[in-house]
Design an enzyme around this catalytic site. Sequence first.
Site, PDB file in Angstrom:
ATOM      1  N   GLU A 232       0.899  -1.162   0.000  1.00  0.00           N
ATOM      2  CA  GLU A 232       0.000   0.000   0.000  1.00  0.00           C
ATOM      3  C   GLU A 232       0.926   1.197   0.000  1.00  0.00           C
ATOM      4  O   GLU A 232       1.635   1.453   0.979  1.00  0.00           O
ATOM      5  CB  GLU A 232      -0.918  -0.039   1.231  1.00  0.00           C
ATOM      6  CG  GLU A 232      -1.938   1.075   1.277  1.00  0.00           C
ATOM      7  CD  GLU A 232      -1.447   2.270   2.074  1.00  0.00           C
ATOM      8  OE1 GLU A 232      -1.146   3.303   1.430  1.00  0.00           O
ATOM      9  OE2 GLU A 232      -1.344   2.176   3.298  1.00  0.00           O
TER      10      GLU A 232
ATOM     11  N   CYS B 151      -1.436   8.642   3.368  1.00  0.00           N
ATOM     12  CA  CYS B 151      -1.357   8.094   2.017  1.00  0.00           C
ATOM     13  C   CYS B 151      -2.657   8.305   1.256  1.00  0.00           C
ATOM     14  O   CYS B 151      -2.680   8.214   0.028  1.00  0.00           O
ATOM     15  CB  CYS B 151      -0.997   6.613   2.063  1.00  0.00           C
ATOM     16  SG  CYS B 151      -2.089   5.633   3.098  1.00  0.00           S
TER      17      CYS B 151
END
Length: 694
Positions: free
Chosen positions: A266, A305
């Site tokens: 990720e 993120c």
Amino acid sequence: MTDFLPSYVQGAWWTPTDPSTGSGNQNSGTPVRDASTGELVTTVSTEGLDLAAALEYARTTGHASLAALTFHQRALLLKQFALALTARKDELYAISARTGATKSDSWVDIDGGIGVLFSYSGKGRRELPNSRVYVDGPVEALSKDGSFLGRHVYTTLPGVAVQINAFNFPVWGSLEKLAPAFLAGMPTLVKPATPTGYLAEAMVRILVESGLLPEGSLQLVSGSVPDLFENLRLGDLVGFTGSASTAQALRQHPSVQTGGVRFTAETDSINASVLGTDATEGTPEFDAYVRQLVTEMTTKAGQKCTAIRRAIVPTASADAVIAAVQARIDQKTVLGDPRAEGVTMGPLASTAQRDEVLRQVRKLEDAGGRVVVGGTDAPEVRWADGSTGDAPEGAFVSPVLLRFDDAQADAVHEVEAFGPVSSLITYDTVAEASDIVNRGGGSLVTSIATHDRAQAVELATRIAPFNGRMLLLDRDDARTSTGHGSPMPGLVHGGPGRAGGGEELGGIRAVLHHMQRTAVQGSPEMLTALTGVWHAGAAAHSDGRHPFRKSLAELRIGEQIVSASREVTLDDIETFAHFTGDTFYAHMDEKAAAANPFFPGRVAHGYLLVSWAAGLFVDPEPGPVLANYGLENLRFITPVSPGDSIRVELTAKQITPRETDEYGEVRWDAVIRNQNDEIVATYDVLTLVSKEPV
């Protein structure tokens, strides 16, 4: 706290030592400082740590401990972990402030991580069997007589789940990976990022001190792991969160390429938020868009993120958006030490991170971005004593919004300033907005603020293949929305392309990432033994005692009752039709029913047959069966005409005790047959049954 940060390996706390003195040599470690004041917090080093031994300890001791537990038992432990952390979360909040996190930021990280544990605990008990093998999908018939079947099953990977976590969420980032791995039965080794690893260490310490951890199920390495991949092997899994470039380099390691080590990532992504053409200034969607944009710029100082890096707005609304963002930042954002009253945005995690963000902002400016909100000069900040001033040792950066006149500038779609920085890009058509979103090369999330359903559908269908998640934001969900930047345990967290291609979270999907799906072929007897689920064709038996008289302690898979037969008459069909109001022509009109390609003439209602079946197999007296709470997989196969008769076969198919209750679930395989032994209907009956005799 100025000593070496401990690791927790092989069931004990470990710190580096100098062989000549027996004490830690801090010159060999990396100093970690308070993000606001620059004060030394701890020193990080793994010099002398036997990583290979820690990994083997997980594969042996850790696996044995978790393998002894069922999915439900592991799920219950996750809840207990959550309660243990909740009881001591004030300690975590105090430490979190040193990382630059405000109370609100800490809530996202700490309470968010605890919430993941609670969520997976509930999902594990609701959606997984109380066993160690997970059955996936229906039975595949591989022979005409039913003697040879196929199924897919999931079993736990035999290795260790290694977490390589980012600095921005030291608690949530660890727990969102731990929860599905633990539920799958896979031991975890946590490797937190150095700048905030001391908060992850505090979280692990609470879990260790709770006494709840199965031996070897969780280890912590505080510091670098340069030889990690050389010590991994088939059956191990690495879950990485960090930069796309680092992820790409790790993917190329031979252990991943040819050694069978699973690698999921990720990574950073240039996430977008699109303002619809209908969402003009003054509409609820415009206000929600601006509110969300500023939130994503300032929460965790933009170190997420999932943060919005590209604000994609109609050309006609650009100036209004800029003005509204400036006004909201002026009204709502107070930059300073998180321990100071009223501060709403803290520093970045480290001065190194501050310097990196400013470098990326300069790249964006060089590529044509104009700063229209905020700036890159050293900001004035608020301190814990109420004073204000500069912070030369702190990692502070003001919120920055840049505007790009050229929507095709490469940098705005490629350069990420991982801080309180976003870029505004304009568009004129929905197709153009979609193309701009997709230029990001794959994102974790894109949000769309519009009340125009047609526009939302067009945008969503164009950009969905480039995103792991989409948020459709409008006046109807603005108050209840969890927000653009908030991954939820039940939904996939990950994205294609630059975002890494991983699928962290996503409910039970994430659990299955830590297991191996295997196709199994065999007889009904063998598949029943392997899965704990009775398969048609396996032995069925009865000792003469009605299975409804048996508690879970007495009932066995395969116990069966075969009922007497009951004839269906035309009067029965008409009575049921008038009593229920279901006078569908197939039950009431002979000519119309005969013209239907599915029926020979008037036929009995399917629900009449299911109701009669219950009457045929039920044992009516009070006993261990507490309730019938549903039917699943009901299919009507052969029509029943007046004059036909039916009987039912009911077989105990699956028995699932509930860990925290005095009862469990029994799934019964129900088959209704006619006088010619043809199958009329099949379904599962679900009952709740006492664990002990009543």
